[in-house]
Motif scaffolding. Structure first.
Motif, PDB file in Angstrom:
ATOM      1  N   ILE A  39     -36.584  -7.516  33.985  1.00  0.00           N
ATOM      2  CA  ILE A  39     -36.213  -6.136  33.651  1.00  0.00           C
ATOM      3  C   ILE A  39     -34.931  -5.741  34.368  1.00  0.00           C
ATOM      4  O   ILE A  39     -34.058  -5.073  33.800  1.00  0.00           O
ATOM      5  CB  ILE A  39     -37.365  -5.172  34.008  1.00  0.00           C
ATOM      6  N   HIS A  44     -31.427  -6.170  32.816  1.00  0.00           N
ATOM      7  CA  HIS A  44     -30.979  -5.292  31.745  1.00  0.00           C
ATOM      8  C   HIS A  44     -30.380  -4.023  32.320  1.00  0.00           C
ATOM      9  O   HIS A  44     -30.765  -3.560  33.384  1.00  0.00           O
ATOM     10  CB  HIS A  44     -32.141  -4.960  30.806  1.00  0.00           C
ATOM     11  N   ASN A  45     -29.451  -3.472  31.607  1.00  0.00           N
ATOM     12  CA  ASN A  45     -28.762  -2.263  32.048  1.00  0.00           C
ATOM     13  C   ASN A  45     -29.557  -1.035  31.597  1.00  0.00           C
ATOM     14  O   ASN A  45     -29.189  -0.360  30.652  1.00  0.00           O
ATOM     15  CB  ASN A  45     -27.339  -2.230  31.491  1.00  0.00           C
ATOM     16  N   THR A  46     -30.675  -0.779  32.262  1.00  0.00           N
ATOM     17  CA  THR A  46     -31.493   0.384  31.949  1.00  0.00           C
ATOM     18  C   THR A  46     -31.637   1.242  33.193  1.00  0.00           C
ATOM     19  O   THR A  46     -31.603   0.738  34.315  1.00  0.00           O
ATOM     20  CB  THR A  46     -32.898  -0.031  31.462  1.00  0.00           C
ATOM     21  N   LYS A  47     -31.763   2.518  32.975  1.00  0.00           N
ATOM     22  CA  LYS A  47     -31.918   3.425  34.108  1.00  0.00           C
ATOM     23  C   LYS A  47     -33.386   3.532  34.532  1.00  0.00           C
ATOM     24  O   LYS A  47     -33.704   3.564  35.708  1.00  0.00           O
ATOM     25  CB  LYS A  47     -31.373   4.800  33.739  1.00  0.00           C
ATOM     26  N   THR A  48     -34.290   3.582  33.555  1.00  0.00           N
ATOM     27  CA  THR A  48     -35.704   3.763  33.843  1.00  0.00           C
ATOM     28  C   THR A  48     -36.526   2.803  32.992  1.00  0.00           C
ATOM     29  O   THR A  48     -36.262   2.661  31.798  1.00  0.00           O
ATOM     30  CB  THR A  48     -36.144   5.205  33.532  1.00  0.00           C
ATOM     31  N   THR A  49     -37.506   2.176  33.606  1.00  0.00           N
ATOM     32  CA  THR A  49     -38.434   1.292  32.907  1.00  0.00           C
ATOM     33  C   THR A  49     -39.842   1.634  33.370  1.00  0.00           C
ATOM     34  O   THR A  49     -40.070   1.890  34.552  1.00  0.00           O
ATOM     35  CB  THR A  49     -38.138  -0.187  33.237  1.00  0.00           C
TER      36      THR A  49
END
Length: 100
Positions: free
Chosen positions: A40, A43-48
């Motif tokens: 996870i 990946h360029n995500t702010k919230t998971t």
């Protein structure tokens, strides 16, 4: 099911390599969960949001905060929510679920 399963579970927090017949060690389960977290983080995500059962969640939290263990598992509610913030040089673990 073992009648004294809680005693066995406690031992798996004290000895991460303990593996009961037909099961996996806490260390193996933790590594499996951490592999998902690491994927996870690629990946360029702010919230998971990660959803799992209490045992694996407690092991994941233990990976990031060594003091977490059997006592924290015992205090889990259903549901329960923790916020884990992972930065370059830090990890913050905070329980955000408040039982009403």
């Amino acid at each position: 099911m073992l009648p004294d399963w809680r005693d066995h579970l406690l031992k798996t927090f004290d000895d991460l390599d303990l593996c009961l017949v037909g099961g996996e060690s806490s260390r193996a389960a933790m590594q499996r969960g951490v592999a998902v977290v690491n994927e996870i983080l690629l990946h360029n995500t702010k919230t998971t949001i990660i959803v799992t059962h209490g045992n694996l969640m407690t092991l994941l939290l233990k990976h990031f905060h060594q003091q977490i263990g059997f006592a924290e598992w015992q205090r889990l509610t259903n549901p329960d929510i923790y916020n884990v913030v992972i930065g370059n040089d830090y990890v913050e673990v905070k329980r955000i679920w408040q039982k009403s």
